[in-house]
Design a protein around this motif. Structure first.
Motif, PDB file in Angstrom:
ATOM      1  N   LEU A   7       0.821  -1.207   0.000  1.00  0.00           N
ATOM      2  CA  LEU A   7       0.000   0.000   0.000  1.00  0.00           C
ATOM      3  C   LEU A   7       0.850   1.251   0.000  1.00  0.00           C
ATOM      4  CD1 LEU A   7      -2.540  -1.703   2.126  1.00  0.00           C
ATOM      5  CD2 LEU A   7      -3.004  -0.636  -0.065  1.00  0.00           C
ATOM      6  N   PHE A   8       2.009   1.146   0.598  1.00  0.00           N
ATOM      7  CA  PHE A   8       2.948   2.264   0.534  1.00  0.00           C
ATOM      8  C   PHE A   8       3.229   2.573  -0.933  1.00  0.00           C
ATOM      9  CE2 PHE A   8       7.469   2.412  -0.612  1.00  0.00           C
ATOM     10  CZ  PHE A   8       7.744   3.735  -0.334  1.00  0.00           C
ATOM     11  N   VAL A   9       3.429   1.503  -1.700  1.00  0.00           N
ATOM     12  CA  VAL A   9       3.743   1.708  -3.110  1.00  0.00           C
ATOM     13  C   VAL A   9       2.561   2.335  -3.830  1.00  0.00           C
ATOM     14  CG1 VAL A   9       4.440   0.607  -5.245  1.00  0.00           C
ATOM     15  CG2 VAL A   9       5.336  -0.231  -3.092  1.00  0.00           C
ATOM     16  N   ILE A  10       1.366   1.826  -3.553  1.00  0.00           N
ATOM     17  CA  ILE A  10       0.178   2.399  -4.188  1.00  0.00           C
ATOM     18  C   ILE A  10       0.138   3.894  -3.894  1.00  0.00           C
ATOM     19  CG2 ILE A  10      -2.341   2.496  -4.137  1.00  0.00           C
ATOM     20  CD1 ILE A  10      -2.351  -0.457  -3.552  1.00  0.00           C
ATOM     21  N   LEU A  11       0.350   4.209  -2.648  1.00  0.00           N
ATOM     22  CA  LEU A  11       0.271   5.612  -2.245  1.00  0.00           C
ATOM     23  C   LEU A  11       1.275   6.464  -2.986  1.00  0.00           C
ATOM     24  CD1 LEU A  11      -0.224   5.497   1.574  1.00  0.00           C
ATOM     25  CD2 LEU A  11      -1.571   6.805  -0.034  1.00  0.00           C
ATOM     26  N   VAL A  12       2.503   6.003  -2.989  1.00  0.00           N
ATOM     27  CA  VAL A  12       3.507   6.877  -3.569  1.00  0.00           C
ATOM     28  C   VAL A  12       3.375   6.945  -5.080  1.00  0.00           C
ATOM     29  CG1 VAL A  12       5.153   6.711  -1.688  1.00  0.00           C
ATOM     30  CG2 VAL A  12       5.307   5.106  -3.557  1.00  0.00           C
ATOM     31  N   VAL A  13       2.947   5.852  -5.673  1.00  0.00           N
ATOM     32  CA  VAL A  13       2.846   5.882  -7.134  1.00  0.00           C
ATOM     33  C   VAL A  13       1.633   6.681  -7.580  1.00  0.00           C
ATOM     34  CG1 VAL A  13       2.516   4.502  -9.203  1.00  0.00           C
ATOM     35  CG2 VAL A  13       4.083   3.730  -7.455  1.00  0.00           C
ATOM     36  N   VAL A  14       0.507   6.431  -6.947  1.00  0.00           N
ATOM     37  CA  VAL A  14      -0.720   7.070  -7.413  1.00  0.00           C
ATOM     38  C   VAL A  14      -0.854   8.489  -6.890  1.00  0.00           C
ATOM     39  CG1 VAL A  14      -3.223   6.941  -7.411  1.00  0.00           C
ATOM     40  CG2 VAL A  14      -1.869   4.871  -7.608  1.00  0.00           C
ATOM     41  N   ALA A  15      -0.575   8.622  -5.605  1.00  0.00           N
ATOM     42  CA  ALA A  15      -0.889   9.904  -4.998  1.00  0.00           C
ATOM     43  C   ALA A  15       0.151  10.971  -5.306  1.00  0.00           C
ATOM     44  CB  ALA A  15      -1.032   9.741  -3.490  1.00  0.00           C
ATOM     45  N   THR A  16       1.378  10.574  -5.549  1.00  0.00           N
ATOM     46  CA  THR A  16       2.412  11.583  -5.783  1.00  0.00           C
ATOM     47  C   THR A  16       3.234  11.218  -7.002  1.00  0.00           C
ATOM     48  OG1 THR A  16       3.853  10.394  -4.283  1.00  0.00           O
ATOM     49  CG2 THR A  16       2.643  12.226  -3.355  1.00  0.00           C
ATOM     50  N   PRO A  17       2.692  11.511  -8.180  1.00  0.00           N
ATOM     51  CA  PRO A  17       3.364  11.082  -9.401  1.00  0.00           C
ATOM     52  C   PRO A  17       4.781  11.651  -9.545  1.00  0.00           C
ATOM     53  CG  PRO A  17       1.220  12.078  -9.870  1.00  0.00           C
ATOM     54  CD  PRO A  17       1.478  12.257  -8.426  1.00  0.00           C
ATOM     55  N   ALA A  18       4.976  12.901  -9.256  1.00  0.00           N
ATOM     56  CA  ALA A  18       6.316  13.451  -9.389  1.00  0.00           C
ATOM     57  C   ALA A  18       6.757  13.863  -7.995  1.00  0.00           C
ATOM     58  CB  ALA A  18       6.321  14.634 -10.322  1.00  0.00           C
ATOM     59  N   ARG A  19       7.139  12.851  -7.276  1.00  0.00           N
ATOM     60  CA  ARG A  19       7.222  12.981  -5.834  1.00  0.00           C
ATOM     61  C   ARG A  19       8.016  14.193  -5.331  1.00  0.00           C
ATOM     62  NH1 ARG A  19       5.363  10.842  -2.005  1.00  0.00           N
ATOM     63  NH2 ARG A  19       6.265  11.121   0.031  1.00  0.00           N
TER      64      ARG A  19
END
Lengths: 176, 487
Positions: A7-19
């Motif tokens: 879920l960490f990955v989901i969050l970082v990938v989806v929620a913050t595309p260009a982190r």
């Protein structure tokens, strides 16, 4: 798979595309976080120096008896409580919440008792209380004799299934 | 004709449903580190495992370091450093963890555990936006990890490469991920893989993963939520690829009682709109709009409905609804203004510092008790963000540390068998640390305040942009009407 990580990955990938670019105030927080890490390390170091003053650190301030409790039984046995007596006197009782039990079932050992004892011969009795099978009450006790000298003494009680008897018991081991 | 309001820009608002799904599914940034420690004999080391499992990192570190200094731990000495590294990672001290792990690199003890800790460190670095450091940590992993961890490693590595604009290499890293086994046990990783593939524009492969998740047969709550998430992701990806028919089939499967059903209605409306079935689009959006501005997807629907009316050439109705939409959006803007003032004054900041991140249904329910629903919907994006979770965790750590230092000061004041020079030396250090902890706590409060205001400003800008779009669309309608009457 570690689901939390998933879920960490989901969050970082989806929620913050260009982190990095999108994190507001990122640099400010990185500096603050660095400062906090250094501060934590410094307080921890101070804590080790001052452990003599801390009640919980009694283990290193004198020559106490330290008793650990552990288990290698999973959910087949519902461990509810463990009691300790020294020379026939009650000294401690621990009731188990699911999270503490879980922490022990996953390889952890819980510090159950830290007690200053003068040199001499002692008898420690540990009793476990719990439920087996379909809720049947189970109780077992173990008595162990030891000589306490002017040095720390570490004893571990492990809640374990003895193969021949198929019922949980307390196995005792003394550590250097 | 009114300018079509681009659904892509509208969906940039974090929809409450989606946000809550993330909130419901996401873990605190420093969740317990799950490591299989294998055979550890000494109970003083297993006590550290217990502390790790209980997330009692501070006490765990102090006890373990003291044990390391006072007790002969014999052949398990290297395990102590690995346990310490894990505790440091849990306590938000990746720099200290890295130091210990680096010392272990030339030793071959517990390589599997070392690899897992390097992976954890890489994730901690990545979460902090330290992409280069994350890549360095990943580079320290030796050999192949056990299957699931190897997949995790590849996913994190691919994300790092994507951040470094090395998309071709990222694609190569992902292409060798082998996902066999039951769909239910691989659903989360399939979802992550699909999202990563989308970022690399590998649409077909991503859709295949979404499809498999959407066909999953399960009654498990977290998997059902993930299934909805996959359906939404697939639906909106198809809309982006101008395939409304296919998109509709995915969006229609989203559970009507799930937190993502607002998002599904929004997407369905756009699917119908793209198919020129504007009455059906209006029906879907109207269903959503009834929810009021406390649901951001409803806010988006207020602008989509008049757009559909204008496509039906019902311009009078479109203008009337645009006017209503502008009023609603202005209300939302006022709510945001009030909220920003409240954060600035410290009132709302105090609430969110006290309540903490929104990580599950319980914390959401707690927030609902103390924050107005409309205001809460605007606060959700910050409450679920990693940045807030991490800063709040540090804030709590500082509070605990402050209390600890105060306890030591009291204990030192009361201690009898302490030399005056010891007392003086340590009292000075304790007071200095107390001041530093207090300053760090205040700086975290200020940071959290600024973070919240920043997020609210972003949302207010979007709402104001919507208002401008609505006015522009109305002006276009008036303009066209004027030209028609002049012809």
């Amino acid at each position: 798979m570690n689901r939390l990580f998933a879920l960490f990955v989901i969050l970082v990938v989806v929620a913050t595309p260009a982190r990095t670019a999108e994190i507001p105030l990122a640099k400010e927080y990185q500096n603050l976080d660095k400062r906090i890490q250094i501060l934590k390390a410094s307080v921890l170091s101070l804590g080790q120096d001052l452990s003599l003053l801390d009640k919980g650190m009694l283990a290193f301030s004198g020559n106490p008896l330290i008793v650990y409790l552990s288990t290698d039984i999973d959910d087949a046995f519902e461990l509810q409580a463990v009691e300790l007596e020294i020379n026939g006197n009650f000294v401690a009782r621990q009731e188990f919440l699911p999270n503490t039990l879980h922490a022990m079932q996953n390889g952890g050992a819980q510090r159950f008792l830290v007690k200053e004892l003068p040199s001499g011969d002692y008898e420690i009795k540990a009793s476990l209380f719990g439920k087996v099978g379909k809720g049947r009450e189970h109780r077992a006790s173990t008595v162990y004799s030891f000589a306490k000298e002017k040095a720390p003494k570490t004893i571990e009680f492990r809640v374990s299934n003895v193969r021949e008897r198929f019922l949980p018991e307390l196995i005792v081991k003394e550590w250097d | 004709m009114p300018r079509a309001t681009d659904w892509r820009s509208m969906t940039k608002l974090v929809p409450l449903g989606l946000a809550l799904l993330f909130a419901a599914l996401s873990a605190p940034s420093r969740a317990a580190i799950e490591i299989e420690w294998g055979n550890v004999d000494d109970p003083r080391l297993r006590e550290a495992i217990y502390d790790l499992n209980q997330e009692d990192y501070f006490a765990g570190i102090v006890r373990l370091v003291t044990n390391r200094n006072f007790v002969n731990l014999g052949p398990e000495r290297d395990t102590v450093d690995l346990l310490l590294a894990a505790l440091y990672l849990g306590y938000g001290m990746p720099d200290s963890a890295k130091e210990l792990l680096s010392e272990q690199l030339d030793k071959n003890s517990r390589t599997d555990v070392q690899n897992l800790l390097w992976l954890q460190l890489a994730k901690a670095r990545y979460q902090r936006g330290q992409v280069e450091d994350a890549a360095t940590a990943l580079g320290q992993i030796r050999g192949k990890m056990i299957k699931d961890s190897e997949i995790e490693r590849r996913l994190v590595y691919a994300m790092v490469l994507i951040q470094q604009n090395q998309t071709k290499k990222a694609a190569e890293v992902l292409s060798v991920i082998d996902l066999k086994g039951n769909i239910n046990s691989t659903a989360f990783i399939r979802y992550n893989l699909a999202v990563a593939l989308l970022k690399l524009n590998r649409f077909g492969e991503a859709m295949e993963q979404f499809k498999q998740i959407s066909e999953m047969n399960t009654a498990q709550k977290d998997l059902l939520a993930l299934k909805d998430q996959a359906l939404i992701a697939a639906g909106f990806t198809l809309l982006r690829n101008k395939d409304p028919n296919q998109a509709k089939t995915y969006l229609e499967q989203v559970r009507s009682d799930g937190v993502l059903n607002g998002k599904a209605y929004l997407g369905l409306g756009w699917a119908y709109s793209m198919m020129d079935k504007n009455k059906l689009a209006i029906a879907a959006w109207t269903e959503l709009e009834k929810r009021g501005i406390s649901d951001p997807t409803a806010l988006e629907a207020t602008l989509a409905i008049p757009y559909a009316y204008s496509k039906l050439q019902a311009y009078r109705q479109a203008v009337t609804i645009y006017e209503g939409a502008v009023t609603k959006l202005q209300d939302a803007s006022k709510t945001l203004d009030g909220l920003i003032s409240s954060v600035k004054s410290g009132k709302t900041t105090d609430v969110i510092l006290r309540q903490g991140p929104m990580t599950n249904a319980n914390s959401m329910a707690e927030y609902r008790r103390v924050v107005d629903a409309e205001e809460l919907s605007f606060l959700v994006p910050v409450l679920i963000s990693f940045e807030f979770q991490e800063a709040h965790r540090n804030y709590l750590d500082m509070q605990t540390l402050g209390k600890k230092v105060q306890q030591w000061i009291t204990a030192l004041e009361r201690a009898k068998n302490v030399s005056p020079s010891f007392r003086e030396s340590y009292m000075g250090r304790l007071v200095k640390h107390q001041t530093e902890v207090n300053n760090a706590t205040k700086d975290l409060e200020k940071y959290i305040k600024r973070l919240t205001i920043h997020q609210l400003n972003v949302q207010e800008n979007r709402v104001n942009n919507y208002i401008a779009q609505a006015r522009f669309s109305m002006a276009q309608i008036y303009d066209q009407a004027a030209r028609s009457s002049g012809e």
